[in-house]
Design a protein around this motif. Structure first.
Motif, mmCIF file in Angstrom:
data_model
loop_
_atom_site.group_PDB
_atom_site.id
_atom_site.type_symbol
_atom_site.label_atom_id
_atom_site.label_comp_id
_atom_site.label_asym_id
_atom_site.label_seq_id
_atom_site.Cartn_x
_atom_site.Cartn_y
_atom_site.Cartn_z
ATOM 1 N N ARG A 51 0.859 -1.180 0.000
ATOM 2 C CA ARG A 51 0.000 0.000 0.000
ATOM 3 C C ARG A 51 0.899 1.235 0.000
ATOM 4 O O ARG A 51 1.737 1.389 0.893
ATOM 5 C CB ARG A 51 -0.904 0.021 1.238
ATOM 6 N N VAL A 52 0.741 2.110 -0.983
ATOM 7 C CA VAL A 52 1.650 3.245 -1.113
ATOM 8 C C VAL A 52 0.975 4.541 -0.667
ATOM 9 O O VAL A 52 -0.238 4.706 -0.794
ATOM 10 C CB VAL A 52 2.186 3.389 -2.554
ATOM 11 N N GLN A 53 1.796 5.451 -0.137
ATOM 12 C CA GLN A 53 1.325 6.750 0.338
ATOM 13 C C GLN A 53 2.265 7.843 -0.163
ATOM 14 O O GLN A 53 3.428 7.589 -0.461
ATOM 15 C CB GLN A 53 1.271 6.783 1.872
ATOM 16 N N SER A 54 1.765 9.067 -0.183
ATOM 17 C CA SER A 54 2.583 10.199 -0.618
ATOM 18 C C SER A 54 3.281 10.907 0.524
ATOM 19 O O SER A 54 4.182 11.713 0.297
ATOM 20 C CB SER A 54 1.713 11.221 -1.378
ATOM 21 N N SER A 55 2.865 10.628 1.770
ATOM 22 C CA SER A 55 3.450 11.360 2.891
ATOM 23 C C SER A 55 3.886 10.433 4.013
ATOM 24 O O SER A 55 3.307 9.365 4.234
ATOM 25 C CB SER A 55 2.457 12.382 3.440
ATOM 26 N N THR A 56 4.910 10.880 4.745
ATOM 27 C CA THR A 56 5.413 10.136 5.891
ATOM 28 C C THR A 56 4.365 10.066 6.989
ATOM 29 O O THR A 56 4.165 9.018 7.618
ATOM 30 C CB THR A 56 6.685 10.814 6.449
ATOM 31 N N GLY A 57 3.677 11.184 7.219
ATOM 32 C CA GLY A 57 2.677 11.237 8.285
ATOM 33 C C GLY A 57 1.591 10.205 8.121
ATOM 34 O O GLY A 57 1.182 9.560 9.101
ATOM 35 N N THR A 58 1.110 10.016 6.901
ATOM 36 C CA THR A 58 0.055 9.028 6.654
ATOM 37 C C THR A 58 0.550 7.624 6.943
ATOM 38 O O THR A 58 -0.153 6.812 7.557
ATOM 39 C CB THR A 58 -0.445 9.128 5.201
ATOM 40 N N MET A 59 1.774 7.316 6.522
ATOM 41 C CA MET A 59 2.328 5.989 6.801
ATOM 42 C C MET A 59 2.442 5.739 8.300
ATOM 43 O O MET A 59 2.066 4.665 8.798
ATOM 44 C CB MET A 59 3.700 5.830 6.125
ATOM 45 N N LEU A 60 2.928 6.719 9.042
ATOM 46 C CA LEU A 60 3.094 6.539 10.489
ATOM 47 C C LEU A 60 1.741 6.364 11.179
ATOM 48 O O LEU A 60 1.610 5.545 12.099
ATOM 49 C CB LEU A 60 3.845 7.740 11.080
ATOM 50 N N GLU A 61 0.739 7.106 10.738
ATOM 51 C CA GLU A 61 -0.594 6.969 11.326
ATOM 52 C C GLU A 61 -1.142 5.564 11.105
ATOM 53 O O GLU A 61 -1.706 4.943 12.019
ATOM 54 C CB GLU A 61 -1.555 7.993 10.708
ATOM 55 N N ARG A 62 -0.989 5.040 9.909
ATOM 56 C CA ARG A 62 -1.560 3.727 9.589
ATOM 57 C C ARG A 62 -0.782 2.590 10.239
ATOM 58 O O ARG A 62 -1.372 1.553 10.567
ATOM 59 C CB ARG A 62 -1.647 3.565 8.073
ATOM 60 N N ILE A 63 0.514 2.779 10.421
ATOM 61 C CA ILE A 63 1.285 1.773 11.150
ATOM 62 C C ILE A 63 0.914 1.797 12.626
ATOM 63 O O ILE A 63 0.708 0.759 13.255
ATOM 64 C CB ILE A 63 2.799 1.986 10.954
ATOM 65 N N SER A 64 0.764 2.976 13.180
ATOM 66 C CA SER A 64 0.395 3.105 14.588
ATOM 67 C C SER A 64 -0.964 2.479 14.882
ATOM 68 O O SER A 64 -1.148 1.811 15.906
ATOM 69 C CB SER A 64 0.383 4.585 14.987
ATOM 70 N N SER A 65 -1.915 2.656 13.989
ATOM 71 C CA SER A 65 -3.271 2.138 14.199
ATOM 72 C C SER A 65 -3.374 0.641 13.964
ATOM 73 O O SER A 65 -4.327 -0.008 14.415
ATOM 74 C CB SER A 65 -4.253 2.855 13.270
ATOM 75 N N GLY A 66 -2.398 0.077 13.243
ATOM 76 C CA GLY A 66 -2.445 -1.344 12.903
ATOM 77 C C GLY A 66 -3.054 -1.610 11.539
ATOM 78 O O GLY A 66 -3.096 -2.756 11.082
ATOM 79 N N GLU A 67 -3.527 -0.559 10.867
ATOM 80 C CA GLU A 67 -4.052 -0.742 9.512
ATOM 81 C C GLU A 67 -2.954 -1.283 8.610
ATOM 82 O O GLU A 67 -3.201 -2.131 7.742
ATOM 83 C CB GLU A 67 -4.588 0.589 8.978
ATOM 84 N N ASN A 68 -1.735 -0.786 8.809
ATOM 85 C CA ASN A 68 -0.545 -1.381 8.206
ATOM 86 C C ASN A 68 0.345 -1.881 9.334
ATOM 87 O O ASN A 68 0.354 -1.311 10.424
ATOM 88 C CB ASN A 68 0.218 -0.371 7.356
ATOM 89 N N LEU A 69 1.107 -2.932 9.060
ATOM 90 C CA LEU A 69 1.967 -3.506 10.096
ATOM 91 C C LEU A 69 3.406 -3.002 10.019
ATOM 92 O O LEU A 69 4.095 -2.929 11.046
ATOM 93 C CB LEU A 69 1.967 -5.036 9.980
ATOM 94 N N ILE A 70 3.839 -2.675 8.795
ATOM 95 C CA ILE A 70 5.253 -2.336 8.633
ATOM 96 C C ILE A 70 5.425 -1.399 7.444
ATOM 97 O O ILE A 70 4.678 -1.479 6.459
ATOM 98 C CB ILE A 70 6.088 -3.631 8.447
ATOM 99 N N GLY A 71 6.396 -0.478 7.549
ATOM 100 C CA GLY A 71 6.663 0.476 6.481
ATOM 101 C C GLY A 71 8.128 0.461 6.100
ATOM 102 O O GLY A 71 9.000 0.243 6.942
ATOM 103 N N TYR A 72 8.389 0.750 4.834
ATOM 104 C CA TYR A 72 9.743 0.658 4.286
ATOM 105 C C TYR A 72 10.223 2.016 3.796
ATOM 106 O O TYR A 72 9.478 2.772 3.176
ATOM 107 C CB TYR A 72 9.747 -0.336 3.116
ATOM 108 N N ASN A 73 11.493 2.323 4.082
ATOM 109 C CA ASN A 73 12.131 3.575 3.665
ATOM 110 C C ASN A 73 11.399 4.800 4.206
ATOM 111 O O ASN A 73 11.347 5.855 3.570
ATOM 112 C CB ASN A 73 12.249 3.675 2.138
#
Length: 363
Positions: free
Chosen positions: A218-240
């Motif tokens: 799942r791709v995002q344009s911003s760092t903030g969105t990735m961190l929010e989704r990892i924190s909530s558990g919607e995503n489990l892990i993020g790269y780069n």
């Protein structure tokens, strides 16, 4: 980084400007006063940047205290928007930035190498690493790692990757399907740069692309969105993920875990250059020197928390501390210079994006 531009204006009281305006900083040449006087007459500075407004505000506030009489207008965009807006305005011959400051190092160097940057040897140039400046035009200002970020509640033990190869292997598990995130490299300048650096530095990069495809990334344009989704558990892990933002977030968010890969950790430096056609060139030179100065770098380390590039700076987020944490042999800085441009050639960029979509991007 944000998708919607916003503007911060640092307003200053001008009635005492003449009497209160700053003196030449200690250790600077005496004729620097001419630069200060010229900047005071200009009275304004326009900066286009891909750094969050919250992280930039302390720098603007301190700069305004040091040089009262200059209003700083900061336009906050994502890294691709910074590039596109500047190019469009420059082509039209209209008003645009005096200073460009972006995490998309390759796009910044592209502009500088194409003649948009003013040559100016900063009085602070000797205080930053040689790899962090190019031709007295482009200067690196920060020391930020590319991190693997994971949800500490849901990813544990052997599921936590320690290297790039670990990551490629782990995300192919059923648990991680639809739960992996990274930047949308077509829209995010910093995401594209990080991924093309991996293509050069990681021998198993084709296997990594295949793993992203298997995980249905799942791709995002911003760092903030990735961190929010990892924190909530919607995503489990993020790269780069941009590590400066992630490391600060982890201090107050118990769900955020961070790995700085042990095989190598890419280091990004936000590149700053002065527009060759700047309407406020003196103010722009003051800003560049301030950003590289011990004072400016101390604000970067303690208030902006972007990891100061100068080795002599003390604070919460410094290059010296990060090198100790990762190990000097595992640090891989992305150099400020034409070497970062190889994947920006149109044919090569299109081929890279096509390959990415066909492998990592397949659903």
């Amino acid at each position: 980084m944000k998708l919607i531009p916003s503007i911060i204006t640092a307003a200053v009281l001008s009635c005492f400007a003449t009497a209160a305006f700053a003196q030449v900083p200690a250790g600077y040449p005496a004729d620097y006063q001419k630069l200060i006087d010229g900047a005071r007459k200009e009275g304004k500075l326009v900066v286009y940047g891909a750094t969050d407004s919250k992280a930039t505000q302390p720098l603007i506030k301190d700069f305004s205290a040091l040089y009262p009489g200059i209003t700083v207008e900061y336009n906050d965009m994502n890294s691709t928007e910074v590039y596109n807006r500047f190019i469009s305005e420059a082509a039209a011959g209209g008003n645009t930035a005096d200073v460009m400051w972006s995490s998309a190092m390759d796009l910044q160097i592209k502009l500088a190498s194409e003649g948009y940057a003013m040559a100016y040897k900063s009085v602070e140039a000797s205080k930053i690493p040689g790899w962090a400046m190019w031709n007295d035009m482009a200067y690196g200002t920060t020391f930020e790692p590319a991190a693997i970020v994971y949800n500490k509640r849901l990813v544990t033990g052997a599921e936590i990757p320690q290297t790039h190869a670990d990551f490629a292997r782990i995300i192919q598990g059923e648990k991680f399907k639809d739960k992996v995130t990274t930047y949308d490299i077509e829209k995010s300048g910093v995401g594209f740069m990080f991924m093309t650096q991996d293509a050069q530095d990681f021998p198993q990069f084709p296997a990594l692309e295949q793993a992203f495809g298997a995980a249905r990334v799942r791709v995002q344009s911003s760092t903030g969105t990735m961190l929010e989704r990892i924190s909530s558990g919607e995503n489990l892990i993020g790269y780069n993920v941009l590590g400066s933002y992630a490391l600060v977030r982890a201090k107050t968010d118990p769900s955020i875990g961070i790995v700085l890969p042990k095989d190598y950790t890419l280091i990004l430096s936000r590149v700053l250059f002065i527009n060759k056609a700047a309407k406020n060139p003196n103010a722009a030179k003051l800003w560049l020197d301030y950003m590289l100065s011990n004072r400016g770098q101390t604000v970067i380390a303690n208030d902006s928390k972007l990891y100061a590039i100068r080795a002599d700076v003390k604070g919460e987020t410094t290059s010296a501390d990060l090198i100790k944490l990762i190990g000097e042999k595992n640090i891989k800085p992305v150099p400020v210079g034409p070497a970062v441009l190889s994947y920006l050639a149109p044919a090569k960029r299109m081929a890279f994006l096509k390959q990415w979509k066909e492998t990592a991007g397949k659903k």
